[in-house]
Write a protein that holds these residues in place. Structure first.
Motif, PDB file in Angstrom:
ATOM      1  N   GLY A 347       0.786  -1.230   0.000  1.00 56.82           N
ATOM      2  CA  GLY A 347       0.000   0.000   0.000  1.00 56.82           C
ATOM      3  C   GLY A 347       0.813   1.272   0.000  1.00 56.82           C
ATOM      4  O   GLY A 347       0.318   2.308   0.455  1.00 56.82           O
ATOM      5  N   VAL A 348       2.059   1.247  -0.473  1.00 59.71           N
ATOM      6  CA  VAL A 348       2.882   2.459  -0.555  1.00 59.71           C
ATOM      7  C   VAL A 348       3.425   2.608  -1.968  1.00 59.71           C
ATOM      8  O   VAL A 348       3.644   1.616  -2.672  1.00 59.71           O
ATOM      9  N   GLU A 349       3.632   3.867  -2.383  1.00 54.73           N
ATOM     10  CA  GLU A 349       4.200   4.160  -3.695  1.00 54.73           C
ATOM     11  C   GLU A 349       5.354   5.150  -3.602  1.00 54.73           C
ATOM     12  O   GLU A 349       6.088   5.322  -4.582  1.00 54.73           O
ATOM     13  N   ASN A 350       5.507   5.794  -2.431  1.00 57.46           N
ATOM     14  CA  ASN A 350       6.542   6.806  -2.272  1.00 57.46           C
ATOM     15  C   ASN A 350       7.083   6.742  -0.846  1.00 57.46           C
ATOM     16  O   ASN A 350       6.334   6.558   0.113  1.00 57.46           O
ATOM     17  N   LEU A 351       8.399   6.851  -0.720  1.00 56.13           N
ATOM     18  CA  LEU A 351       9.038   6.885   0.599  1.00 56.13           C
ATOM     19  C   LEU A 351      10.047   8.024   0.627  1.00 56.13           C
ATOM     20  O   LEU A 351      10.700   8.318  -0.384  1.00 56.13           O
ATOM     21  N   ARG A 352      10.183   8.644   1.794  1.00 55.58           N
ATOM     22  CA  ARG A 352      11.260   9.601   1.975  1.00 55.58           C
ATOM     23  C   ARG A 352      12.561   8.837   2.202  1.00 55.58           C
ATOM     24  O   ARG A 352      12.562   7.700   2.669  1.00 55.58           O
ATOM     25  N   ALA A 353      13.659   9.473   1.898  1.00 57.03           N
ATOM     26  CA  ALA A 353      14.962   8.806   2.008  1.00 57.03           C
ATOM     27  C   ALA A 353      15.221   8.345   3.436  1.00 57.03           C
ATOM     28  O   ALA A 353      15.752   7.240   3.664  1.00 57.03           O
ATOM     29  N   GLU A 354      14.802   9.181   4.451  1.00 56.30           N
ATOM     30  CA  GLU A 354      15.043   8.763   5.831  1.00 56.30           C
ATOM     31  C   GLU A 354      14.178   7.574   6.217  1.00 56.30           C
ATOM     32  O   GLU A 354      14.578   6.746   7.054  1.00 56.30           O
ATOM     33  N   GLU A 355      13.002   7.443   5.604  1.00 57.51           N
ATOM     34  CA  GLU A 355      12.150   6.280   5.861  1.00 57.51           C
ATOM     35  C   GLU A 355      12.801   5.024   5.297  1.00 57.51           C
ATOM     36  O   GLU A 355      12.741   3.940   5.916  1.00 57.51           O
ATOM     37  N   VAL A 356      13.403   5.148   4.121  1.00 58.43           N
ATOM     38  CA  VAL A 356      14.086   3.990   3.527  1.00 58.43           C
ATOM     39  C   VAL A 356      15.227   3.542   4.439  1.00 58.43           C
ATOM     40  O   VAL A 356      15.391   2.337   4.707  1.00 58.43           O
ATOM     41  N   ARG A 357      16.016   4.495   4.934  1.00 56.47           N
ATOM     42  CA  ARG A 357      17.139   4.123   5.802  1.00 56.47           C
ATOM     43  C   ARG A 357      16.646   3.477   7.097  1.00 56.47           C
ATOM     44  O   ARG A 357      17.249   2.511   7.594  1.00 56.47           O
ATOM     45  N   ALA A 358      15.542   3.983   7.634  1.00 56.35           N
ATOM     46  CA  ALA A 358      14.998   3.416   8.871  1.00 56.35           C
ATOM     47  C   ALA A 358      14.494   1.994   8.639  1.00 56.35           C
ATOM     48  O   ALA A 358      14.665   1.110   9.503  1.00 56.35           O
ATOM     49  N   ILE A 359      13.874   1.749   7.488  1.00 51.68           N
ATOM     50  CA  ILE A 359      13.369   0.399   7.180  1.00 51.68           C
ATOM     51  C   ILE A 359      14.526  -0.588   7.089  1.00 51.68           C
ATOM     52  O   ILE A 359      14.487  -1.683   7.666  1.00 51.68           O
ATOM     53  N   TYR A 360      15.611  -0.208   6.360  1.00 52.82           N
ATOM     54  CA  TYR A 360      16.717  -1.143   6.170  1.00 52.82           C
ATOM     55  C   TYR A 360      17.593  -1.276   7.419  1.00 52.82           C
ATOM     56  O   TYR A 360      18.362  -2.223   7.537  1.00 52.82           O
ATOM     57  N   ALA A 361      17.418  -0.354   8.347  1.00 50.31           N
ATOM     58  CA  ALA A 361      18.131  -0.493   9.633  1.00 50.31           C
ATOM     59  C   ALA A 361      17.327  -1.309  10.633  1.00 50.31           C
ATOM     60  O   ALA A 361      17.808  -1.598  11.728  1.00 50.31           O
ATOM     61  N   GLY A 362      16.111  -1.712  10.252  1.00 48.90           N
ATOM     62  CA  GLY A 362      15.265  -2.512  11.134  1.00 48.90           C
ATOM     63  C   GLY A 362      14.525  -1.688  12.161  1.00 48.90           C
ATOM     64  O   GLY A 362      13.930  -2.248  13.096  1.00 48.90           O
ATOM     65  N   LYS A 363      14.502  -0.349  12.008  1.00 47.69           N
ATOM     66  CA  LYS A 363      13.813   0.508  12.960  1.00 47.69           C
ATOM     67  C   LYS A 363      12.316   0.624  12.654  1.00 47.69           C
ATOM     68  O   LYS A 363      11.505   0.848  13.560  1.00 47.69           O
ATOM     69  N   VAL A 364      11.945   0.492  11.407  1.00 49.44           N
ATOM     70  CA  VAL A 364      10.535   0.480  10.989  1.00 49.44           C
ATOM     71  C   VAL A 364      10.244  -0.920  10.477  1.00 49.44           C
ATOM     72  O   VAL A 364      10.874  -1.377   9.510  1.00 49.44           O
ATOM     73  N   LYS A 365       9.248  -1.590  11.121  1.00 50.10           N
ATOM     74  CA  LYS A 365       9.010  -2.998  10.801  1.00 50.10           C
ATOM     75  C   LYS A 365       7.618  -3.276  10.239  1.00 50.10           C
ATOM     76  O   LYS A 365       7.326  -4.417   9.879  1.00 50.10           O
ATOM     77  N   ARG A 366       6.751  -2.238  10.180  1.00 46.46           N
ATOM     78  CA  ARG A 366       5.425  -2.436   9.584  1.00 46.46           C
ATOM     79  C   ARG A 366       5.155  -1.297   8.610  1.00 46.46           C
ATOM     80  O   ARG A 366       5.546  -0.150   8.812  1.00 46.46           O
ATOM     81  N   TRP A 367       4.437  -1.614   7.570  1.00 41.47           N
ATOM     82  CA  TRP A 367       4.148  -0.618   6.539  1.00 41.47           C
ATOM     83  C   TRP A 367       3.208   0.487   7.041  1.00 41.47           C
ATOM     84  O   TRP A 367       3.234   1.612   6.535  1.00 41.47           O
ATOM     85  N   SER A 368       2.442   0.158   8.007  1.00 37.88           N
ATOM     86  CA  SER A 368       1.515   1.165   8.545  1.00 37.88           C
ATOM     87  C   SER A 368       2.264   2.339   9.184  1.00 37.88           C
ATOM     88  O   SER A 368       1.731   3.444   9.296  1.00 37.88           O
ATOM     89  N   GLU A 369       3.519   2.103   9.573  1.00 39.49           N
ATOM     90  CA  GLU A 369       4.308   3.173  10.188  1.00 39.49           C
ATOM     91  C   GLU A 369       4.735   4.242   9.169  1.00 39.49           C
ATOM     92  O   GLU A 369       5.137   5.342   9.542  1.00 39.49           O
TER      93      GLU A 369
END
Length: 529
Positions: A347-369
């Motif tokens: 359900g996403v089509e656009n991410l900010r660069a800091e969101e991408v880094r947080a996802i790959y660092a394991g800090k964001v673990k659900r798409w709802s965030e």
């Protein structure tokens, strides 16, 4: 330089040899001495069903006053059909036999014969009683006309008009053709040629072109011309001058694989006449690091000495090579955009660069965030050494590696819980991303565009396109490099293919995927300005 014996060369030589042989045979061998004959007329003198006014002809008498049975007229022509005179010694009969030619007629007897239309009056002197050899009679039950050994200059001839009658007892409408018997010595009759060539009396035509052997030679010549014409018509166009044939082995980047595959197909098509083979299978491209390792091994196995280069292997890498490969030489080809791909259920089509880094660092673990669906995130990444992964780390993640995998096999990811895994190829990554709900991966753009079930993510509202890279702030791209083992030798297929990738032909094949380094301000650096 030696003569190359290909089909065109052989046919061209035959096209010269055959007519010369035909001329020599026809005019130098067979045509030297040729005693020819023609039957210009052989017809019944009367036919009661179709000639009601032929009464006089029906009542023809022979020398003894007897009426002829089914009389017929025959007109024979005897001629010198060669280019040398025929003299008495040319006739292959004994000196005591004054007859040179014998003509027999089956089922008929000769009632009378006379010589007519000699080409020169002096020929009549050969048909007198003093000379002998001329007459008619019977031989083995068949009518016989004997002709003397007439001297015939070139193109000289005479004719014999004969009256015959049937001896078969029935009214025949046709009779077997007369049989001519005569041999001509050819003048000397000595030497090697006389063992293979015999000069016999030959049937000629009113408009004679050539003897039967002559026709054979002419037919062979015509066939040679037709074959050569067909060869020239059907043969492929010669390859362009910059084409080099041979076999070329490719290795390396799975991200750059679609572009290289297309370029290989284009090179094979363009240079088919040069004999090109570029084998590409499902496991040809195994990744940038693996490809460089394969190239290094191929050079060592071939025993390439320092200062020389491998002529039939190339590898492609996303970015500069990692590791120690002192014999490999790089050449920047193009830069192209990469993209993050997400399972469409996220359900996403656009991410900010800091969101991408947080996802790959394991800090964001659900798409709802990050504004997406209430699904856990599953990171599907390439192994270390992958060019797309290296570019992601360097250009998007601030040089920080993604979180370590939680499972060794992506099929072991738990649908309800966050997790991470790694795969070996771009194709496998795209398949897993499409199959696992909430999965996030990274890929070269053109391959991702062909994958169903995934969405290509924008980063900071920038599209993953060349325009986004060159005119916006889209961060995820990489320069593609070609590697050779040493300097590819001049005239090698490796050098030719590299040249093909960097000129106009390369623009046509790589244009949809990348920007050629030759098109930017600093080709050696090969980066967006």
């Amino acid at each position: 330089m030696g003569l190359e014996w290909d089909l065109d060369t052989i046919i061209a030589i035959l096209s010269i040899v055959v007519p010369l042989a035909a001329f020599g045979w026809e005019f130098g061998v067979v045509g030297r001495k040729r005693l020819g004959y023609r039957v210009q007329m052989d017809t019944l003198a009367t036919d009661t069903a179709h000639a009601p006014y032929a009464g006089v002809l029906r009542e023809l008498d022979d020398d003894h006053g007897s009426t002829l049975t089914d009389p017929s007229f025959v007109l024979l022509r005897i001629e010198n059909a060669g280019w040398q005179p025929i003299v008495e010694g040319d006739y292959l009969t004994s000196e005591s036999d004054k007859t040179g030619i014998r003509v027999t007629f089956q089922h008929r007897r000769v009632a009378g014969a006379v010589v007519t239309e000699p080409s020169q009056p002096e020929l009549r002197d050969f048909f007198t009683e003093d000379v002998g050899g001329f007459g008619y009679g019977e031989e083995n039950g068949a009518g016989l006309i004997r002709l003397p050994k007439v001297k015939l200059n070139r193109r000289a001839h005479y004719k014999v008009l004969a009256v015959l009658e049937s001896t078969s007892g029935d009214q025949r409408q046709d009779f077997p053709d007369p049989v001519f018997r005569a041999d001509v010595s050819g003048g000397n009759g000595r030497g090697l040629l006389s063992r293979f060539v015999k000069f016999k009396m030959a049937r000629t035509e009113s408009h004679r072109f050539a003897s039967r052997p002559g026709w054979v030679f002419v037919t062979l010549l015509a066939l040679g011309v037709l074959i050569q014409a067909g060869t020239l018509t059907l043969s492929p166009e010669p390859p362009p001058k910059d084409c080099v044939g041979g076999t070329l082995h490719l290795h390396g980047s799975t991200a750059f694989e679609p572009a290289v595959r297309k370029a290989a197909e284009a090179y094979r098509a363009r240079c088919a006449a040069a004999g090109v083979r570029i084998p590409v299978t499902d496991d040809t491209f195994r990744g940038s690091t693996e490809g460089l390792t394969d190239l290094d091994r191929a050079g060592k196995d071939a025993g390439i000495e320092p200062g020389d280069g491998l002529s039939d292997h190339l590898a492609f890498s996303d970015g500069k090579a990692l590791g120690n490969h002192p014999r490999l030489l790089s050449r920047p080809l193009a830069y192209l955009p990469y993209t993050l791909v997400v399972n469409e259920d996220a359900g996403v089509e656009n991410l900010r660069a800091e969101e991408v880094r947080a996802i790959y660092a394991g800090k964001v673990k659900r798409w709802s965030e990050v504004g997406g669906s209430d699904l856990p995130i599953h990171l599907v990444s390439r192994h270390r050494g992958s060019g797309t992964r290296t570019a992601l780390v360097e250009r998007v993640l601030g040089r920080r590696e993604p979180v370590a995998p939680t499972v060794s096999d992506c099929t072991a990811l738990t649908p309800a819980a966050w997790g991470a895994c790694e795969v070996g190829t771009t194709g496998t990554l795209l398949d897993m991303t499409a199959a696992v709900p909430g999965a996030l991966g990274h890929s070269e753009v053109s391959s991702a565009e062909r994958q169903d079930g995934v969405v290509l993510l924008r980063i900071d509202d920038q599209e993953p396109t060349l325009t986004g890279v060159e005119e916006g702030d889209y961060p995820y791209w990489q320069t593609e490099y070609a590697y050779s083992y040493g300097r590819a030798p001049d005239g090698s297929i490796a050098q030719a293919f590299l040249g093909f990738l960097t000129v106009e032909a390369g623009r046509e094949t790589l244009g949809p995927y990348a920007r050629l380094c030759s098109e930017v301000d600093k080709p050696g650096l090969c980066e967006p300005s």
